[in-house]
Design an enzyme around this catalytic site. Structure first.
Site, PDB file in Angstrom:
ATOM      1  N   ASP A  29       0.860  -1.184   0.000  1.00 12.98           N
ATOM      2  CA  ASP A  29       0.000   0.000   0.000  1.00 12.98           C
ATOM      3  C   ASP A  29       0.898   1.237   0.000  1.00 12.98           C
ATOM      4  OD1 ASP A  29      -3.195   0.595   1.147  1.00 12.98           O
ATOM      5  OD2 ASP A  29      -1.740   2.223   1.019  1.00 12.98           O
ATOM      6  N   ILE A  30       0.576   2.189  -0.860  1.00  6.35           N
ATOM      7  CA  ILE A  30       1.428   3.364  -1.029  1.00  6.35           C
ATOM      8  C   ILE A  30       1.273   4.354   0.141  1.00  6.35           C
ATOM      9  CG2 ILE A  30      -0.127   4.889  -2.334  1.00  6.35           C
ATOM     10  CD1 ILE A  30       3.513   4.042  -3.250  1.00  6.35           C
ATOM     11  N   GLU A  88     -12.273   3.587  -1.555  1.00 10.57           N
ATOM     12  CA  GLU A  88     -11.451   4.516  -2.343  1.00 10.57           C
ATOM     13  C   GLU A  88     -11.183   3.994  -3.753  1.00 10.57           C
ATOM     14  OE1 GLU A  88      -7.849   5.837  -0.252  1.00 10.57           O
ATOM     15  OE2 GLU A  88      -6.846   5.942  -2.191  1.00 10.57           O
ATOM     16  N   HIS A  93      -9.998  -5.505  -3.103  1.00 10.42           N
ATOM     17  CA  HIS A  93      -8.655  -5.692  -2.544  1.00 10.42           C
ATOM     18  C   HIS A  93      -8.754  -5.980  -1.056  1.00 10.42           C
ATOM     19  CE1 HIS A  93      -9.626  -1.379  -2.478  1.00 10.42           C
ATOM     20  NE2 HIS A  93      -8.949  -1.307  -1.344  1.00 10.42           N
ATOM     21  N   HIS A  95      -6.645  -5.762   2.542  1.00  2.19           N
ATOM     22  CA  HIS A  95      -5.510  -5.160   3.240  1.00  2.19           C
ATOM     23  C   HIS A  95      -4.925  -6.200   4.195  1.00  2.19           C
ATOM     24  CE1 HIS A  95      -6.405  -0.765   2.432  1.00  2.19           C
ATOM     25  NE2 HIS A  95      -7.606  -1.279   2.200  1.00  2.19           N
TER      26      HIS A  95
HETATM   27  P1  AMP Z   1      -9.836   1.447   0.181  1.00  2.00           P
HETATM   28  O1  AMP Z   1     -10.421   1.395  -1.228  1.00  2.00           O
HETATM   29  O2  AMP Z   1     -10.643   2.338   1.087  1.00  2.00           O
HETATM   30  O3  AMP Z   1      -9.606   0.078   0.747  1.00  2.00           O
HETATM   31  O4  AMP Z   1      -8.420   2.152   0.093  1.00  2.00           O
HETATM   32  C1  AMP Z   1      -7.565   1.961  -1.019  1.00  2.00           C
HETATM   33  C2  AMP Z   1      -6.159   1.745  -0.562  1.00  2.00           C
HETATM   34  O5  AMP Z   1      -5.349   1.681  -1.730  1.00  2.00           O
HETATM   35  C3  AMP Z   1      -5.577   2.876   0.312  1.00  2.00           C
HETATM   36  O6  AMP Z   1      -5.010   2.303   1.483  1.00  2.00           O
HETATM   37  C4  AMP Z   1      -4.521   3.519  -0.585  1.00  2.00           C
HETATM   38  O7  AMP Z   1      -3.399   3.983   0.134  1.00  2.00           O
HETATM   39  C5  AMP Z   1      -4.168   2.397  -1.520  1.00  2.00           C
HETATM   40  N1  AMP Z   1      -3.700   2.846  -2.827  1.00  2.00           N
HETATM   41  C6  AMP Z   1      -4.297   3.712  -3.660  1.00  2.00           C
HETATM   42  N2  AMP Z   1      -3.591   3.861  -4.793  1.00  2.00           N
HETATM   43  C7  AMP Z   1      -2.500   3.062  -4.658  1.00  2.00           C
HETATM   44  C8  AMP Z   1      -1.384   2.772  -5.488  1.00  2.00           C
HETATM   45  N3  AMP Z   1      -1.229   3.345  -6.692  1.00  2.00           N
HETATM   46  N4  AMP Z   1      -0.452   1.898  -5.039  1.00  2.00           N
HETATM   47  C9  AMP Z   1      -0.589   1.309  -3.832  1.00  2.00           C
HETATM   48  N5  AMP Z   1      -1.629   1.533  -2.999  1.00  2.00           N
HETATM   49  C10 AMP Z   1      -2.571   2.416  -3.412  1.00  2.00           C
END
Ligand code: AMP
Length: 134
Positions: A29-30, A88, A93, A95
């Site tokens: 995760d970025i 988001e 996905h 975590h």
């Molecule tokens: P959520 O959809 O609420 O589970 O959150 C999306 C997750 O994806 C967040 O923790 C972001 O930090 C992560 N994220 C978004 N874009 C990227 C990326 N390009 N590379 C890695 N992680 C990402």
């Protein structure tokens, strides 16, 4: 338009990849809330995790287990916390987060900052463990 995660799968944008097979991809995760915070995705682009077909969903969990075992060996922790949010990014996905306490799963706390070299070193360590186990 493809999700940002599909673009990562297709190597159109970079990511710190830790494990991959034909159907799944894991990458850091970025904006991590813990060192080793990893996302695991199916390569099929489906927004809501419970819209995945049975085989893809169960396979996703098995792939998560493989990645979690590797993270455990790299990041000292009590266990790997597992959560799904998905508010988001509209691409299912999971975590995987190294934790010792319940508050280690708090997404509202400040995110950790790592340099590109630090991210790559973490990813490489996890990748090595995944490969050793395969
Ligand atoms: P959520 O959809 O609420 O589970 O959150 C999306 C997750 O994806 C967040 O923790 C972001 O930090 C992560 N994220 C978004 N874009 C990227 C990326 N390009 N590379 C890695 N992680 C990402």
């Amino acid at each position: 338009m493809s999700s940002i995660f599909t673009r990562i799968i297709n190597s159109e944008i970079p990511a710190y990849k830790v494990a991959e097979d034909e159907h799944y991809l894991a990458f850091l995760d970025i904006n991590p809330i813990a060192k080793g915070h990893t996302l695991v995705i199916p390569k099929t682009e489906v927004d809501y995790i419970f819209d995945l077909d049975h085989d893809t969903l169960s396979g996703l969990m098995v792939f998560c287990k493989k990645v979690a075992r590797a993270i455990e060996q790299v990041v000292p922790c009590d266990r790997i916390g597992v959560t799904v949010i998905g508010l988001e990014v509209p691409h299912a996905h999971v975590h995987l987060i190294p934790i010792d306490h319940i508050h280690d799963m708090d997404f509202s706390k400040p995110k950790l900052g790592f340099s590109p070299d630090e991210f790559e070193a973490i990813a490489a360590s996890i990748r090595d463990r995944v490969n050793q186990a395969s």
